[in-house]
Design a protein around this motif. Sequence first.
Motif, PDB file in Angstrom:
ATOM      1  N   PHE A  68       0.833  -1.205   0.000  1.00  0.00           N
ATOM      2  CA  PHE A  68       0.000   0.000   0.000  1.00  0.00           C
ATOM      3  C   PHE A  68       0.866   1.253   0.000  1.00  0.00           C
ATOM      4  CE2 PHE A  68      -2.632   3.390   1.446  1.00  0.00           C
ATOM      5  CZ  PHE A  68      -3.936   3.058   1.106  1.00  0.00           C
ATOM      6  N   SER A  69       1.878   1.277   0.844  1.00  0.00           N
ATOM      7  CA  SER A  69       2.711   2.474   0.981  1.00  0.00           C
ATOM      8  C   SER A  69       3.852   2.527  -0.032  1.00  0.00           C
ATOM      9  CB  SER A  69       3.299   2.548   2.387  1.00  0.00           C
ATOM     10  OG  SER A  69       4.174   1.462   2.635  1.00  0.00           O
ATOM     11  N   LYS A  70       4.023   1.469  -0.822  1.00  0.00           N
ATOM     12  CA  LYS A  70       5.118   1.365  -1.778  1.00  0.00           C
ATOM     13  C   LYS A  70       6.458   1.637  -1.097  1.00  0.00           C
ATOM     14  CE  LYS A  70       2.653   2.016  -6.100  1.00  0.00           C
ATOM     15  NZ  LYS A  70       2.618   2.664  -7.421  1.00  0.00           N
ATOM     16  N   ALA A  71       6.658   0.979   0.019  1.00  0.00           N
ATOM     17  CA  ALA A  71       7.868   1.164   0.819  1.00  0.00           C
ATOM     18  C   ALA A  71       9.099   0.710   0.047  1.00  0.00           C
ATOM     19  CB  ALA A  71       7.749   0.393   2.125  1.00  0.00           C
ATOM     20  N   ARG A  72      10.181   1.443   0.179  1.00  0.00           N
ATOM     21  CA  ARG A  72      11.398   1.171  -0.582  1.00  0.00           C
ATOM     22  C   ARG A  72      12.108  -0.116  -0.148  1.00  0.00           C
ATOM     23  NH1 ARG A  72       9.321   5.293  -2.652  1.00  0.00           N
ATOM     24  NH2 ARG A  72      10.518   6.865  -3.791  1.00  0.00           N
ATOM     25  N   ASP A  73      11.875  -0.564   1.080  1.00  0.00           N
ATOM     26  CA  ASP A  73      12.621  -1.713   1.610  1.00  0.00           C
ATOM     27  C   ASP A  73      11.804  -3.003   1.646  1.00  0.00           C
ATOM     28  OD1 ASP A  73      14.884  -0.168   2.059  1.00  0.00           O
ATOM     29  OD2 ASP A  73      14.187   0.475   4.023  1.00  0.00           O
ATOM     30  N   PHE A  74      10.783  -3.106   0.841  1.00  0.00           N
ATOM     31  CA  PHE A  74       9.830  -4.208   0.772  1.00  0.00           C
ATOM     32  C   PHE A  74      10.559  -5.554   0.698  1.00  0.00           C
ATOM     33  CE2 PHE A  74       5.473  -4.928  -1.523  1.00  0.00           C
ATOM     34  CZ  PHE A  74       5.137  -5.897  -0.598  1.00  0.00           C
ATOM     35  N   PHE A  75      10.581  -6.330   1.809  1.00  0.00           N
ATOM     36  CA  PHE A  75      11.251  -7.627   1.883  1.00  0.00           C
ATOM     37  C   PHE A  75      12.736  -7.544   1.507  1.00  0.00           C
ATOM     38  CE2 PHE A  75       6.943  -9.689   1.377  1.00  0.00           C
ATOM     39  CZ  PHE A  75       6.961 -10.331   2.599  1.00  0.00           C
ATOM     40  N   GLN A  76      13.353  -6.389   1.695  1.00  0.00           N
ATOM     41  CA  GLN A  76      14.763  -6.246   1.336  1.00  0.00           C
ATOM     42  C   GLN A  76      15.614  -5.771   2.507  1.00  0.00           C
ATOM     43  OE1 GLN A  76      15.401  -4.724  -2.881  1.00  0.00           O
ATOM     44  NE2 GLN A  76      13.334  -3.984  -2.481  1.00  0.00           N
ATOM     45  N   SER A  77      15.121  -4.777   3.229  1.00  0.00           N
ATOM     46  CA  SER A  77      15.834  -4.261   4.383  1.00  0.00           C
ATOM     47  C   SER A  77      14.806  -3.735   5.380  1.00  0.00           C
ATOM     48  CB  SER A  77      16.788  -3.142   3.965  1.00  0.00           C
ATOM     49  OG  SER A  77      17.480  -2.616   5.082  1.00  0.00           O
ATOM     50  N   SER A  78      15.195  -3.630   6.640  1.00  0.00           N
ATOM     51  CA  SER A  78      14.271  -3.190   7.693  1.00  0.00           C
ATOM     52  C   SER A  78      13.033  -4.076   7.753  1.00  0.00           C
ATOM     53  CB  SER A  78      13.855  -1.729   7.485  1.00  0.00           C
ATOM     54  OG  SER A  78      14.967  -0.877   7.547  1.00  0.00           O
ATOM     55  N   ALA A  79      13.154  -5.305   7.254  1.00  0.00           N
ATOM     56  CA  ALA A  79      12.063  -6.281   7.301  1.00  0.00           C
ATOM     57  C   ALA A  79      12.365  -7.241   8.450  1.00  0.00           C
ATOM     58  CB  ALA A  79      11.941  -7.039   5.982  1.00  0.00           C
ATOM     59  N   TYR A  80      11.696  -7.025   9.565  1.00  0.00           N
ATOM     60  CA  TYR A  80      12.007  -7.763  10.790  1.00  0.00           C
ATOM     61  C   TYR A  80      11.102  -8.977  10.970  1.00  0.00           C
ATOM     62  CZ  TYR A  80      15.080  -4.032  12.424  1.00  0.00           C
ATOM     63  OH  TYR A  80      16.108  -3.137  12.554  1.00  0.00           O
ATOM     64  N   LEU A  81      11.702 -10.039  11.540  1.00  0.00           N
ATOM     65  CA  LEU A  81      10.975 -11.216  11.996  1.00  0.00           C
ATOM     66  C   LEU A  81      11.451 -11.516  13.412  1.00  0.00           C
ATOM     67  CD1 LEU A  81      12.303 -12.021   8.903  1.00  0.00           C
ATOM     68  CD2 LEU A  81      10.480 -13.701   9.089  1.00  0.00           C
ATOM     69  N   HIS A  82      10.602 -12.153  14.177  1.00  0.00           N
ATOM     70  CA  HIS A  82      11.028 -12.583  15.501  1.00  0.00           C
ATOM     71  C   HIS A  82      10.441 -13.959  15.806  1.00  0.00           C
ATOM     72  CE1 HIS A  82       7.165 -10.502  16.194  1.00  0.00           C
ATOM     73  NE2 HIS A  82       7.002 -11.362  17.190  1.00  0.00           N
ATOM     74  N   LYS A  83      11.153 -14.708  16.627  1.00  0.00           N
ATOM     75  CA  LYS A  83      10.713 -16.051  17.011  1.00  0.00           C
ATOM     76  C   LYS A  83      11.010 -16.271  18.487  1.00  0.00           C
ATOM     77  CE  LYS A  83      11.224 -20.977  16.235  1.00  0.00           C
ATOM     78  NZ  LYS A  83      11.341 -21.210  17.705  1.00  0.00           N
ATOM     79  N   ASP A  84      10.012 -16.663  19.226  1.00  0.00           N
ATOM     80  CA  ASP A  84      10.183 -16.880  20.657  1.00  0.00           C
ATOM     81  C   ASP A  84      10.554 -18.337  20.934  1.00  0.00           C
ATOM     82  OD1 ASP A  84      10.334 -16.273  23.290  1.00  0.00           O
ATOM     83  OD2 ASP A  84       8.227 -15.703  23.535  1.00  0.00           O
ATOM     84  N   ALA A  85      11.085 -18.550  22.094  1.00  0.00           N
ATOM     85  CA  ALA A  85      11.427 -19.914  22.513  1.00  0.00           C
ATOM     86  C   ALA A  85      10.157 -20.740  22.659  1.00  0.00           C
ATOM     87  CB  ALA A  85      12.180 -19.878  23.844  1.00  0.00           C
ATOM     88  N   TRP A 130       9.056  -1.180  10.488  1.00  0.00           N
ATOM     89  CA  TRP A 130      10.106  -0.187  10.702  1.00  0.00           C
ATOM     90  C   TRP A 130      10.510   0.487   9.390  1.00  0.00           C
ATOM     91  CZ3 TRP A 130      11.525   2.478  14.583  1.00  0.00           C
ATOM     92  CH2 TRP A 130      12.742   3.147  14.620  1.00  0.00           C
ATOM     93  N   ASP A 131      10.831   1.777   9.473  1.00  0.00           N
ATOM     94  CA  ASP A 131      11.519   2.512   8.404  1.00  0.00           C
ATOM     95  C   ASP A 131      10.623   2.771   7.192  1.00  0.00           C
ATOM     96  OD1 ASP A 131      13.551   3.881   7.271  1.00  0.00           O
ATOM     97  OD2 ASP A 131      14.805   2.161   6.818  1.00  0.00           O
ATOM     98  N   TYR A 132       9.710   3.721   7.335  1.00  0.00           N
ATOM     99  CA  TYR A 132       8.797   4.052   6.238  1.00  0.00           C
ATOM    100  C   TYR A 132       8.902   5.516   5.808  1.00  0.00           C
ATOM    101  CZ  TYR A 132       6.925  -0.549   6.846  1.00  0.00           C
ATOM    102  OH  TYR A 132       6.818  -1.911   6.894  1.00  0.00           O
ATOM    103  N   ASP A 133      10.071   6.133   6.046  1.00  0.00           N
ATOM    104  CA  ASP A 133      10.223   7.521   5.611  1.00  0.00           C
ATOM    105  C   ASP A 133      10.400   7.622   4.101  1.00  0.00           C
ATOM    106  OD1 ASP A 133      12.689   6.238   5.920  1.00  0.00           O
ATOM    107  OD2 ASP A 133      13.772   8.127   6.186  1.00  0.00           O
TER     108      ASP A 133
END
Length: 732
Positions: A413-430, A441-444
């Motif tokens: 929607f926002s046409k973000a520059r880092d789409f699945f390339q950078s600033s694309a965070y994932l997390h996994k808990d124990a 993160w990072d939508y300027d």
Amino acid sequence: MTMTGASIKRIILCFLFATALLLISGNCVSAEEVYTFSDESVSETRINMQVINGENTIVLPSSVKPDSVILYGDFEDRAVIVKGALKAETFSSGNKMNLNDFCKDGEYILTFSDKNKIFADFTVRFLFSENIPAVFLVSDNPQENGRLWVEEPADKSNKATGNIVMQKENGEIVHSGALTQIKGRGNSTWMQVKKPYQIKTDKKVDLLETGDDNNKSKTWLLLANYMDQSLLSNSIVLSWGKSMGMRTNIESTPVDLYYDGEYRGNYLLAEKVELGDGRVSITDLEEKNEEANEGTDIEKLPIGSGKTKNGATFTYCENMASPDDITGGYLLEMDYESRAKEEVCYFCSTRGQYVVVKSPEYASREEMEYIATLYQEYEDAVYNGGKNPATGKMYTDYVDADSLASYYLLNEFSKARDFFQSSAYLHKDAGEEKMYMGPLWDYDQSFISGKSDKVGEHPRGASIHNADFGVKLVEIESFRALLKTTYKEKMLPVINSNTWDSEIETLKASADINALMWYPGTKWETKAEALQLFIKERTYYMADLLNKYPEENYSDCRFKDVFPLDWFYGDVNKTNSLGFMNGISKDYFDPYSNVKRSEIAQVLYNIKSGKKAYSNINYSDVTQTDWFYNAVRWVTHEKIMYGNETGEFEPDRLITREELVVCLYKYKKEPKVNTDNLKNFADGSEVSSRNAMEWAINNNIILGDTHQKLNPKTKLTRAELAAILVRFNKVK
């Protein structure tokens, strides 16, 4: 003490500034001679006079109103008169002034005059922010380790200490205390003139006043948003993600920033993407590692490299023991190779995707092998239609599908520059089997940020920034269905709540001052309005875009941003197959961007077959190394296109629909025209080159729109050019 070149430069600049003031004033009137405080009882809230857009200026935060300005002046025993448009009086340092008594029409300008003429008159403009908090950073040693020193190195290695005061818009002090760190942050954002910072308080504090003790932290970010003149993109996407129910979210608020007594603009005070209660609240594997390696300085362990059984390569800390449970928590960031290799522990998939392990920063071989294997299995499933060929598991067995769909939609929607390339965070808990996307993160650099001729700013069309990973995702039927459902049930209600209208009103005063300082001549309102329009139009287009994702259509596209249901689909493929037009890259056509004169010259040059004659050209803005050099020589020789009166070809100037028609008309050697069809169009009288336009109409090269208009002065798009060239190619 050895002085660096940058240090010498700072001293020279300060000397030149002081000399300039001396020449202007007849005596040295420095920035310290006129100042105020946001709160007289807190010395850190001192605000000095500074030069903004060529004028002496004092920027006041929201807590100070025009009727209660306490102004100080270090004029020794001089008799100084202060006057405005309405009255004048003897200046008395430290007294409260009602600027409304001195000034009129909201123009708060005071002139300071010395009766004895020791210094020349000088004026100060007062600007007032509204509605938002203020943050004051004060260095412990501003002369040696102040803002310029912190900003000096490109690697952000200079770290200062100091104090912070955060003041609410009503004047209440939220926090006042020591800072153990003031440093630069960011990658491309650090290279801009308005710098972002990271600060660390000496104790955990909830600067955002969320009321949740879990949100207390020592580390906070001040995002400059320099590349987003609307100042809204980051906060809008982050708030949408939270409202859509993403599991981890970054809290933020706009503030006016003062650094060592100087106003620096509108900033976004934000939490940092890191593990912790109230941030990414998962098991702290870093702590577990420290316990498992008691007595070992793991930061000094040598770095080794390895490879998983399914092909991913990784780095790790050698001779490091692992805790009993290595299943989490992990904070991962998809990133570019160059950035990943600056980190300690990272892995690279078999398809070249680098992923940084942000936490634990120092990881054992077993931990890196575990998380790299898991991610590689996830990637293999996505690239195999959703099912891992080796394990038989679906991609949804590796990642939470709802968080993945929300991330995808917000970036598309926002046409973000880092789409699945950078600033694309994932997390996994124990103890959990799945990873989760987030936090956002990072939508300027999204929506309308950047230059106006970029395709990313157009509300129509699929994002050209979507990485190949995202393209493979939408080839999975179940994911496409989930995208449609998520957009309708989660995203649209959030967008339609239209919360950014109130945010625009809140930001206005601060954003106007920020624009005056960083973008002189630009009105902030125009950027905010453009963003509103983008969101409105994008809302309607997204539903259409999602319906173009069925596999039989998506995989049939020559370009990833051109779909079979687009009105220009056939024209783009035809002009491409004829060799008239290429994409901006192998995969993208960029249909909605405007066309430059150099591109028209090249297109006409491409159309012409056989031997091509050239003219010698002497345009000041065209050189032999330019990709369009021969094309410009040819169109000049054929008398199709010329330079301007100053000897420039203007290769980057955007061309209008009428100018294209004139070029095509000249290409055909200006055949005679005996018709008067322009009268049939609502804007026919606006056409300047009537013969050329009549010819184009007669040959069905130019068609009117649904309102029977030709739009001759409108800038031409690449999609329109493709369609016109197909029709032009049929003309004998």
